[in-house]
Design an enzyme around this catalytic site. Structure first.
Site, PDB file in Angstrom:
ATOM      1  CB  SER A  81      96.764  49.376  35.643  1.00 21.01           C
ATOM      2  OG  SER A  81      96.837  48.079  36.205  1.00 21.01           O
ATOM      3  CB  THR A 191      91.797  46.771  34.168  1.00 22.22           C
ATOM      4  OG1 THR A 191      91.463  48.057  33.696  1.00 22.22           O
ATOM      5  CG2 THR A 191      90.635  46.183  34.943  1.00 22.22           C
ATOM      6  CB  THR A 209      90.495  49.508  36.631  1.00 20.54           C
ATOM      7  OG1 THR A 209      91.463  50.132  35.783  1.00 20.54           O
ATOM      8  CG2 THR A 209      89.213  50.302  36.534  1.00 20.54           C
ATOM      9  NE  ARG A 219      87.122  56.175  30.756  1.00 28.01           N
ATOM     10  CZ  ARG A 219      87.695  54.989  30.935  1.00 28.01           C
ATOM     11  NH1 ARG A 219      88.154  54.649  32.123  1.00 28.01           N
ATOM     12  NH2 ARG A 219      87.818  54.148  29.932  1.00 28.01           N
ATOM     13  CB  THR A 242      92.101  44.259  30.955  1.00 29.15           C
ATOM     14  OG1 THR A 242      92.695  43.383  29.998  1.00 29.15           O
ATOM     15  CG2 THR A 242      91.903  43.507  32.260  1.00 29.15           C
ATOM     16  N   GLY A 243      91.484  46.752  29.162  1.00 25.76           N
ATOM     17  CA  GLY A 243      91.731  47.514  27.941  1.00 25.76           C
ATOM     18  C   GLY A 243      90.744  48.657  27.808  1.00 25.76           C
TER      19      GLY A 243
HETATM   20  N1  GLY Z   1      89.263  48.915  31.300  1.00 29.65           N
HETATM   21  C1  GLY Z   1      89.542  49.945  32.191  1.00 29.65           C
HETATM   22  C2  GLY Z   1      89.016  51.259  31.802  1.00 29.65           C
HETATM   23  O1  GLY Z   1      88.813  51.511  30.620  1.00 29.65           O
HETATM   24  O2  GLY Z   1      88.789  52.065  32.663  1.00 29.65           O
END
Ligand code: GLY
Length: 339
Positions: A81, A191, A209, A219, A242-243
């Site tokens: 991650s 992350t 991340t 993105r 995170t998430g």
């Molecule tokens: N939280 C990491 C991402 O959505 O890229």
């Protein structure tokens, strides 16, 4: 002169004082001790130990300590991650995001969609230290990193390449890719976030991340966005996420957690309140039949005075913490149980 309640509430400073006074202050679930303290997502257990040790034994700056902590995951090829070995975008290219803030100097730095450099947190620090900008992206970020002495390398490990291929070949039964029946496609928006507070109450935050696995090229998530993936204010505290990055961006989640702490919320309550805001702002297509988000999101927060807490959308994950009470995982508060 008589003052009506309505007029009274609109006098300067009064509304803020009244609303702050009406915020409940439940007992702290976590011990209340000043720093040094380092808090991180669950994958940061080695990192918080490192950061805590640097702050206690070397009186390290909180940002240097936090970066040293997250760098362990950035360089670990088995953490898919973050950094080296992160899961790639839909083309099979690993792109990395990171941002950080340094409380004492009120400065910030970030990089997004960075290729070929395993430690985006250190490149973000270089943006902060050597430029008048806050965010560099894509090719510009890569060129800058190389000019700063970072060595480019292939970040796609054999495992992450195989995982990408498993995802790619399972997309469409009618395309020209043969499926691997034994391969299970992974998915991650994992992350690492870390916040650190020194014994003197100085604060720093960093989030790094590889972002959403199989993302559309270009993105970026919340991690490189100051206020979304992390935020710190040396007079209050620090928070990170995170998430699902899109939800942290749309809610300005880390900024909001720090602002809730400024208003008097305990760190765990601040994180829970941000999650409630996220739910309230979530589009219908991302909600299940019970109105619960179909995604995971977690926030971590630490107050300048050493209180800390974390909360996640769904019961389960732990967070990592290092303080005078030791290095450990603790369960996160949650909005929804898994039943
Ligand atoms: N939280 C990491 C991402 O959505 O890229």
């Amino acid at each position: 002169m008589s003052i009506s309640r309505r007029t009274f509430l609109h006098l300067p400073g009064v509304a803020a004082a009244v609303s702050a006074a009406s915020i409940p202050h439940p007992p702290q679930a976590h011990p209340h001790r000043a720093g040094p303290i380092a808090i991180a997502s669950g994958n940061g257990i080695r990192g918080v130990e490192q950061a805590y040790r640097m702050m206690t034994e070397e009186e390290a700056d909180p940002l240097d300590a936090a970066i040293a902590g997250v760098k362990i995951q950035e360089l670990d090829p088995t953490d898919q991650s973050v950094g080296l070995g992160g899961l790639p975008d839909e083309r099979g290219v690993v792109t990395l995001d990171a941002s950080l803030m340094h409380g004492p100097t009120r400065r910030a730095g970030a990089v997004a969609a960075l290729e070929d450099i395993a430690t985006p947190s250190l490149v973000a620090k270089a943006v902060m230290d050597y430029t008048d900008h806050v965010i560099l992206v894509g090719k510009g970020a890569r060129d800058f990193a190389i000019r700063m002495g970072f060595k480019p390398q292939n970040l796609l490990t054999e495992q992450s390449r195989k995982d990408w291929l498993a995802w790619k070949t399972s997309l469409n039964a009618d395309d020209n890719w043969l499926e691997w029946p034994e391969a299970a496609a992974k998915h991650t928006d994992g992350t690492i976030h870390m916040s650190a507070v020194t014994a003197g109450g100085d604060i720093a935050s960093v989030t790094t991340t590889s972002g959403l696995a199989w993302k559309i090229p270009g993105r970026i998530g919340d991690s490189p966005i100051v206020g979304a993936g992390q935020y710190c204010d040396n007079t209050v505290g620090s928070a990170g996420a995170t998430g699902r990055g899109e939800a942290a961006i749309q809610s300005c989640g880390s900024f909001l957690a720090v602002e809730f702490m400024r208003q008097g919320y305990a760190p765990e309550d601040a994180c829970l309140e941000v999650l409630r805001r996220v739910v309230a702002m979530t589009e219908d297509r991302l909600l299940d039949e019970q109105g619960r988000p179909r995604f995971g999101l977690s926030f971590y927060a630490v107050h300048k005075d050493g209180r800390y807490g974390a909360a996640t959308m769904y019961e389960g994950p732990d967070f990592a913490i290092a303080s005078a009470d030791g290095v450990r995982h603790e369960p996160m508060a949650f909005l929804f149980s898994n039943e």
